[in-house]
Structure formats: structure tokens, C-alpha cells
Write a protein that holds these residues in place. Structure first.
Motif, PDB file in Angstrom:
ATOM      1  N   GLU A   1       5.217  -5.308  -0.739  1.00  0.00           N
ATOM      2  CA  GLU A   1       4.209  -4.328  -1.152  1.00  0.00           C
ATOM      3  C   GLU A   1       3.160  -4.056  -0.086  1.00  0.00           C
ATOM      4  OE1 GLU A   1       1.366  -7.548  -3.514  1.00  0.00           O
ATOM      5  OE2 GLU A   1       2.434  -5.983  -4.618  1.00  0.00           O
TER       6      GLU A   1
ATOM      7  N   GLN B   1      10.263  -1.446  -0.729  1.00  0.00           N
ATOM      8  CA  GLN B   1      10.418  -1.837  -2.121  1.00  0.00           C
ATOM      9  C   GLN B   1      10.548  -3.343  -2.318  1.00  0.00           C
ATOM     10  OE1 GLN B   1      10.179   0.516  -4.753  1.00  0.00           O
ATOM     11  NE2 GLN B   1       9.402   1.521  -2.911  1.00  0.00           N
TER      12      GLN B   1
ATOM     13  N   HIS C   1       8.772   4.987 -11.187  1.00  0.00           N
ATOM     14  CA  HIS C   1       9.421   3.678 -11.261  1.00  0.00           C
ATOM     15  C   HIS C   1      10.930   3.880 -11.279  1.00  0.00           C
ATOM     16  CE1 HIS C   1      10.591  -0.333 -12.745  1.00  0.00           C
ATOM     17  NE2 HIS C   1       9.399  -0.749 -12.301  1.00  0.00           N
TER      18      HIS C   1
ATOM     19  N   CYS D   1       4.721   2.421  -4.442  1.00  0.00           N
ATOM     20  CA  CYS D   1       4.992   0.994  -4.243  1.00  0.00           C
ATOM     21  C   CYS D   1       5.896   0.483  -5.364  1.00  0.00           C
ATOM     22  CB  CYS D   1       3.690   0.195  -4.194  1.00  0.00           C
ATOM     23  SG  CYS D   1       2.810   0.128  -5.755  1.00  0.00           S
ATOM     24  N   ARG D   2       6.384  -0.726  -5.181  1.00  0.00           N
ATOM     25  CA  ARG D   2       7.414  -1.234  -6.085  1.00  0.00           C
ATOM     26  C   ARG D   2       6.898  -1.498  -7.491  1.00  0.00           C
ATOM     27  NH1 ARG D   2       8.531  -7.533  -4.344  1.00  0.00           N
ATOM     28  NH2 ARG D   2       6.402  -8.310  -4.610  1.00  0.00           N
ATOM     29  N   ASP D   3       5.608  -1.779  -7.686  1.00  0.00           N
ATOM     30  CA  ASP D   3       5.087  -2.041  -9.029  1.00  0.00           C
ATOM     31  C   ASP D   3       4.590  -0.772  -9.720  1.00  0.00           C
ATOM     32  OD1 ASP D   3       2.838  -1.508  -7.583  1.00  0.00           O
ATOM     33  OD2 ASP D   3       1.833  -3.425  -7.973  1.00  0.00           O
TER      34      ASP D   3
END
Length: 791
Positions: free
Chosen positions: A87, A84, A307, A35-37
């Protein structure tokens, strides 16, 4: 032993912490996505679909998306991607051809959102648009790519790659409307999402299926591709034609490729089979990985950097049912095991030597090599201290060049171009190649070809000229076909009996067995002298006599059929007094100064009278072999001869004999040795740019592994028969004149099957129509006036 290093990375106010760790899964994984975080990872496979939280010390299972009483094929995932920008949005590619989207924000246990069932076969890849929240792209085994708007129930665009299978699709990070797709036929296509009718660009990237691709996060036009040919290639797509920038050679088929964040020249790869490790490569140093992760025990199926701005953490899933987080600092470094010393010969005799810089004294006065050759595979011209592992295997390279003209290889080129390997009888091939070798001053090779002709062809057909001229001055490798001995060293009975019997016309075979170590001693005038210290010359060595000095035997004293040879009980006949013998025939008296035997007399024993005033030496010529011995009798000798030439480095001779003799000698040499000789010779030919000769050797090869080399990596370039411009690979319709190039010049219909065309005028048509036309006329059926020929 598990490594316990920890890394903390600050990213826009938040910190990524962690260590190298792994967790066991319920089933093998096919794909992973983060996921994006960078706090969660989704793992998908045929029997698993779960979300794990990435904590500092371990993975923690958060959600199982496989819910329901009955297992559904929609949950059997070949690929998964996490959006992205949102979420809560996931997409999976199912093995039954269904594209499924998942909404993690739904309150129910079942998070399934939408189903798209337009693909007919397995969906291999799904990809979200990097900036558009509702655009999803899929590539399937059916050869189609579809673009979905998640606000609609059906696809908005369908892209046909004109191929059997789409293996990967990736939206460009920099170009809003562009995406790349890879295919099993080795092609890579670039599409504009607004134009589904045709691709913007297509090129052949690999020799075989292209399994994956990835756009560079920083360089707008760099596209990395990986294929079954065990290569990773980096292409510059900003040029008019795709330009290969870098090529990384791996040891197995490349299944996944991902650029490393914040490192322009680094990318990670994993293999589809055989190799279980994950490698991080510096594309500028393509043969030795910069880092290697060895935690998995089975094939790695998915890799993802945790990341997009952190180069320290890499996540991976595998068929060994494990999910791993790899800390880059804990990776093994293959470059540490690389040998910084090396020694290599160049094509023209140059010697390159590399050693650690610490071993090369600064005061030694060694000048750096400034040539245009590349450094050895794991050395770099300039070391960047900021790059990892940059100084571990630095070497100083010295090159020692040979004197100009000292290592000329012109003889190799001339021999390769002039040798005849097929298309003639064996005797003619041997004679021609012997003549070529003799003209190039390679007397031993010429002699070998002549001997092969004698062994494998009828000895009676070997002319005296061939034997006499097959050698040149200075040769010391002759075979002792003629042996001589002194009358003083032998019993008197042999000489007397022989002369008496010859004077009476007795033609029985000579029963004296001559020692092969005996030598023929001659002086400058070709007269035999007793006790001379002149070096020994042989019949197939340095023969200085002219052709007209070679005399035949008297045909009146030769039996039409040679009696069976019987070994005597005694080495020499009993002694008796030597008596005077009458003089020999007139034609032998005239030739008394040339006591040599021509090649067509190899089966007989001749006696040449010698002037008694100058010497009392008896010369006897004896055949090296009996004419009744089959060629197989010499198989071991020919085999040893080929090994001798190969060990001396003359693979040209070994391969040429292999091709010329074919099955006569192939059975005596193992297949692996033959393949090694062929590949070595072909490599030499290609280094000297002898492409036609190389192709002929491949075609005539007796090794199955070699004969198929010229069938690989073949590209066909076709010109339009109307406008004469090069055709693109997208079909048979010319994109310039918009006319069909595959139009039969005889029936004027489109050719949908086998197409044949003339390379001179580009006109052609159906194979049967063209063959029938050329049976009656040699002019082109299109009326262009060209004289076409079909062979």
C-alpha cells in the motif's frame, strides 16, 4: 440534482459505504488508481499529483506529492498505478520518458524513490506485476517495453514491439509470466517475460491504434481491447489463434476499458474525445449500454472500480478537473429508452416484426421464430432475472417469410455481373447494358440506356436495329418519338401541300409542330386504321416490325445541310382544296405496309403513303430533339431519371449510369446523394457476396468518400518463397525455414526497400531489377520456370 442513494457492501469483514459524489481538483486528471483496501485514490496529471481518502460523504485530500520549489517534468504524469500488494508503493509514467516510483512510507515530504530514465520518449503506461512486489513494466512512445526490478537501478529486460508506439501494457492475472501490449498500428502482442527476444503471439485487433486492454479477472484467456475504430473487442487467448468473442460498438474512440468485478460479461469504457460519459456494457448485448454515468462535463481520462470484488462503486477522473465516485444504482439506463417495437425487411423479402410481449396476446396462436438469425440489437433470446435491466426491453419477435421464388433477386445478380461500366466507348457501354437489360426482361431499363446513347453520342450513329430491338413486348414506357394524327382532324391544306411539295422534290423542313400527346394507332397487320381503339404504341415502345421492314429516306431528296428551323406564324397553313397527288417513289410503295422510321432518320421528317382503301390516316415521324441541341440541354432530364430510379429502389441503375456517364452527369447531383447511392449499392452487392463487382464499383466511384473504401482494412498475406509456408507478421525471416523471404531473385541481396513478387511463384525482388529482367524475358529470374508478368 445530486443523487443521495447509499450502498453498503460487506467485503471480507470490512464494509464499503458511500454514495454518488464528486470533488473539484486543482487541475485536469490524466489517470487514477485505487489502493488495495479501497480507502484511498491517487490522482495524477500534468499539474496534479494527490492522494484522496474516500469517505462515506466526500473525498478528503490526504497528501500532495508535488513538492519542491521548482516544478519538475518528472511530476508531469501520463499514468499512475498503485501496487496491490504494497500500500506504500506507487509508480508513475512521466511525459518526459521517466518512470518514477514513490514510497509513501518515507518520513520526508518528498516521497520519490527511484528514477528510471531509459525510455527516449513519453511513457504511456506502467503496470505492476499482480503477485511480484518488485516487478514493474512500462510501455513508451518509442516502441519499447521495459521490465524493471525495483531492487536494481536499471531495467532487467527490454521488449521491442517493432512498432512506433506502445499504448498499453497489462500483466495477465492468471498467467504468471504473460503480459499483453497494444500498439498504434492496430496490433496486440502477447509476451513471455522470460523471453524478451520475440513475442509469443501477435494479431491485428483493430483498424487503427489500440489504446487500451484489460484481462478478465475470472476468465483466464479473455482479453478486452479498445481502439480508435470506436470498438471494444473481447478475445479468447486460450485458442491457437486469437478468437474474437464479442464486439461492442461505441460512438467514439475508446480510451479506457475495465472489466466489472463479479459480473462476467460487464465492462466499463470511456472515450478519448467527443463523448464525456462512462458506459457499462453487457458484451452479449453490444449496441445498447447497460448503464451510463453522465456526471462529467469533459472527456473522462481515467476509470477504476473501487474494489476488485465490489461491482457497485466506480471511480473516475476527468479533464473537467473533477474526481467522481459513481454508484451503479444511480446510473441512467439507456435500455429504458430503447424502442421495443421494430419492423425490418430481410434481404430476400422476409419481414421481421418485434413488439412488447404484453402486446402479443397469448391466445393469438403466434409461434415463436426458430430461425438462425440474430434477434434485434437490444433483445435477448432468454432473459436472466438475476441480471440488471434484463426485463426492461423484452420483445416478442415474429418473422413472416415470403413464398419461395416470389422474391427472386436473380436479375440483380445477373445484371451486376454482366454490366459493363468502363473500358469501352460510351456508345458501346450503353448498347451492351441495354442488351443485358433486354435479355433479363427489364425493358424500361434497356430503353433508358438506349436513350442515354442517343443523348450523349452522335445521333447519326444510332442504328435502326438498336432502336428497334432496345424494347420488348409489353413495354408501356416508350417515349413518343413518332406522333400521328387523322387527316379528318386537320386542315386540308397541310396534307395537300405536303404531298405536292414532296412530289416536286421540295425538301424543306416540315413546319407542322406535332403535339407530343398524339398517339400512333396500329392494328395487328401494322396497317393504320381510322378510329381504332387499339392502345397507343410508340417507336421506342412495342415495335413489332422486323428490321428489314424499316426503310430509309430517298437520299436524293435530302439536303447535305439542314436549313435553320423557323417557327411558323400560324399553327397550320391556310386551307385550300385537296388535289390528287402522284404516287410516291417505288421504294416507298414497296414499304407501304411499314410506316415507321428507323433510328438513323431521327433528324428528318418522313411521309409514308397509306393505302387509301384501308385508311386515310397520315403518319408523320418527328424527332424528339433537334440534333444541334447539346447534351447539357438534357441534364435536368437525366438527373430526374436517376432520382426516379433511386426512389423506386433501383440504386443499381442509378449508380451504373453515374459511373458510365462520369463527369457528364456528376456535376448535376450533389455529393451527398451520390455517396448515399454508392453505399446502398455496395451494401447490396456485398450482401449477395458479389465482392469483385463491389470492388469495381468502389474503384470506379465518382464519390471521394466511396473511392477510398477498398483501401481500408486491407490485410496482406505473404508466403515464404522457399518453403511456401505462410509468413508471420514479425519480419521477413521465415520462422520455419529460417531463411529471408525478401531476397531479390536477380541480385540475390536482401530487399530493404520496395519489394515486388509474383503471386504465382512467390519469387520477386527489387522493383527496378524485376522490371528490367521482365523486359527481356518472361521467365522467373529464380529459375523456377514460371512465366511471370509485371503490369
Amino acid at each position: 440534482m445530486e443523487k443521495m442513494s447509499r450502498v453498503t457492501t460487506a467485503l471480507s469483514g470490512s464494509a464499503l459505504t458511500g454514495r454518488t459524489m464528486h470533488c473539484h481538483l486543482d487541475a485536469p486528471a490524466n489517470a487514477i488508481s485505487v489502493c488495495r483496501d479501497a480507502a484511498q485514490v491517487v490522482v495524477a496529471g500534468r499539474s496534479i499529483f494527490k492522494i484522496y481518502a474516500i469517505e462515506e460523504e466526500q473525498f478528503v485530500e490526504k497528501l500532495n506529492l508535488r513538492v519542491g520549489r521548482k516544478p519538475s517534468l518528472n511530476l508531469s504524469c501520463a499514468d499512475v498505478v498503485w501496487h496491490q500488494m504494497d500500500e506504500n508503493l506507487l509508480a508513475t509514467a512521466a511525459t518526459n520518458g521517466v518512470v518514477v516510483t514513490w514510497n509513501l512510507g518515507r518520513p520526508s515530504r518528498n516521497k520519490q524513490d527511484q528514477l528510471f530514465t531509459e525510455h527516449k520518449r513519453t511513457v504511456n503506461k506502467v503496470c505492476f506485476h499482480p503477485t511480484e512486489a518488485h516487478v514493474l513494466l512500462s510501455g513508451s512512445q518509442d516502441g519499447f517495453m521495459k521490465c524493471f526490478d525495483l531492487r536494481r537501478k536499471d531495467s532487467v529486460s527490454t521488449f521491442s514491439g517493432q512498432s512506433e508506439s506502445v499504448r498499453d501494457v497489462q500483466f495477465s492475472i492468471r498467467d504468471y509470466f504473460t503480459f499483453a501490449s497494444t500498439f498504434e498500428n492496430g496490433n496486440v502482442q502477447l509476451w513471455d517475460i522470460r523471453r524478451p527476444d520475440r513475442c509469443e503471439r501477435m494479431f491485428t485487433a483493430h483498424n487503427g491504434p489500440v489504446f487500451c486492454c484489460d484481462w478478465h479477472p475470472e476468465d483466464r484467456g479473455w482479453l478486452a481491447t479498445g481502439g480508435r475504430d470506436k470498438m471494444v473487442k473481447v478475445w479468447d487467448m486460450t485458442t491457437h489463434r486469437a478468437k474474437e468473442m464479442h464486439c461492442v460498438q461505441t460512438i467514439a474512440s475508446v480510451a479506457r476499458v475495465k472489466w466489472r468485478p463479479e459480473c462476467r460479461h460487464h465492462l466499463a469504457t470511456c472515450s478519448m474525445m467527443v463523448d464525456h460519459n462512462i458506459y457499462v456494457w453487457d458484451v452479449r448485448r453490444p449496441f445498447v449500454p447497460a448503464a451510463m454515468f453522465e456526471e462529467h462535463r469533459d472527456v473522462t481520462t481515467g476509470i477504476a472500480w473501487r474494489h476488485p470484488h465490489d461491482p457497485s462503486f466506480l471511480l473516475s477522473g476527468s479533464k473537467d478537473s473533477t474526481l467522481c465516485q459513481h454508484l451503479f444504482r444511480d446510473a441512467s439506463q439507456p435500455v429504458e429508452r430503447a424502442n421495443p417495437e421494430g419492423l425490418c425487411y430481410g434481404l430476400f423479402g422476409d419481414l421481421a416484426f418485434a413488439a412488447k410481449e404484453s402486446l402479443v396476446a397469448a391466445e393469438s396462436g403466434r409461434k415463436p421464430y426458430t430461425g438462425d438469425r440474430r434477434h434485434p440489437i437490444f433483445f435477448k433470446r432468454k432473459l436472466d432475472p438475476a441480471e440488471p435491466f434484463s426485463g426492461l426491453a423484452s420483445s416478442a419477435l415474429s418473422v413472416f417469410e415470403t413464398e419461395s421464388g416470389g422474391g427472386s433477386m436473380s436479375w440483380f445478380v445477373d445484371t451486376a455481373e454482366r454490366y459493363a461500366l468502363a473500358g469501352r466507348p460510351l456508345a458501346e457501354l450503353c448498347d451492351h447494358n441495354a442488351k443485358v437489360a433486354r435479355e433479363l426482361g427489364r425493358n424500361q431499363v434497356a430503353q433508358t440506356w438506349t436513350m442515354l446513347r442517343i443523348i450523349y453520342c452522335c445521333p447519326g450513329l444510332v442504328s435502326s436495329a438498336n432502336l428497334n430491338h432496345s424494347v420488348g413486348k409489353g413495354s408501356s414506357c416508350g417515349l413518343p418519338l413518332m406522333n400521328s394524327f387523322n387527316l379528318k382532324d386537320m386542315g386540308p391544306g397541310l396534307g395537300s401541300e405536303t404531298r405536292l411539295d414532296r412530289s416536286k422534290g421540295d425538301t424543306r423542313s416540315d413546319t407542322a409542330l406535332l403535339d407530343s400527346s398524339a398517339t400512333l394507332i396500329t392494328n395487328e397487320d401494322n396497317e393504320e386504321t381510322e378510329g381504332s381503339d387499339v392502345p397507343a404504341d410508340y417507336l421506342l415502345g412495342d415495335v413489332e416490325a422486323e428490321e428489314d421492314e424499316l426503310y430509309p429516306l430517298d437520299t436524293e431528296h435530302v439536303h447535305s445541310e439542314e436549313p435553320e428551323y423557323v417557327l411558323p406564324q400560324e399553327a397550320f397553313p391556310l386551307r385550300h382544296e385537296i388535289v390528287d397527288t402522284p404516287s410516291g417513289p417505288e421504294h416507298l410503295q414497296d414499304k407501304a405496309d411499314s410506316p415507321h422510321v428507323s433510328g438513323n432518320e431521327a433528324d428528318t421528317v418522313s411521309l409514308a403513303p397509306v393505302d387509301s382503301s384501308s385508311s386515310s390516316l397520315l403518319s408523320v415521324s418527328h424527332a424528339l430533339y433537334d440534333s444541334r441541341l447539346p447534351p447539357d440541354f438534357f441534364s435536368a432530364l437525366v438527373r430526374d431519371m436517376l432520382h426516379f430510379y433511386a426512389e423506386q429502389g433501383d440504386v443499381q441503375m442509378a449508380v451504373s449510369v453515374l459511373i458510365v456517364l462520369g463527369e457528364r452527369v456528376r456535376k448535376d447531383i450533389d455529393e451527398q446523394t451520390q455517396e448515399h447511392w454508392y453505399t446502398s449499392y455496395i451494401d447490396l452487392l456485398q450482401r449477395f457476396c458479389l465482392w469483385n463487382v463491389s470492388n469495381e464499383v468502389v474503384k470506379l466511384s465518382t464519390s471521394r468518400a466511396v473511392s477510398c473504401l477498398n483501401q481500408a482494412s486491407t490485410t496482406l498475406h505473404v508466403n515464404c518463397s522457399h518453403c511456401k509456408r505462410p509468413m508471420s507478421s514479425r519480419g521477413w525471416v521465415c520462422d520455419r525455414c529460417h531463411r529471408c523471404a525478401s531476397m531479390c531473385a536477380v541480385c540475390h541481396h536482401v530487399v530493404k526497400g520496395l519489394f515486388v513478387w509474383c503471386q504465382g511463384c512467390s519469387h520477386g525482388g527489387h522493383l527496378q531489377h524485376i522490371m528490367k529482367w521482365l523486359e527481356g524475358s518472361s521467365h522467373c529470374p529464380a529459375g523456377c520456370g514460371h512465366l511471370c508478368e509485371y503490369s
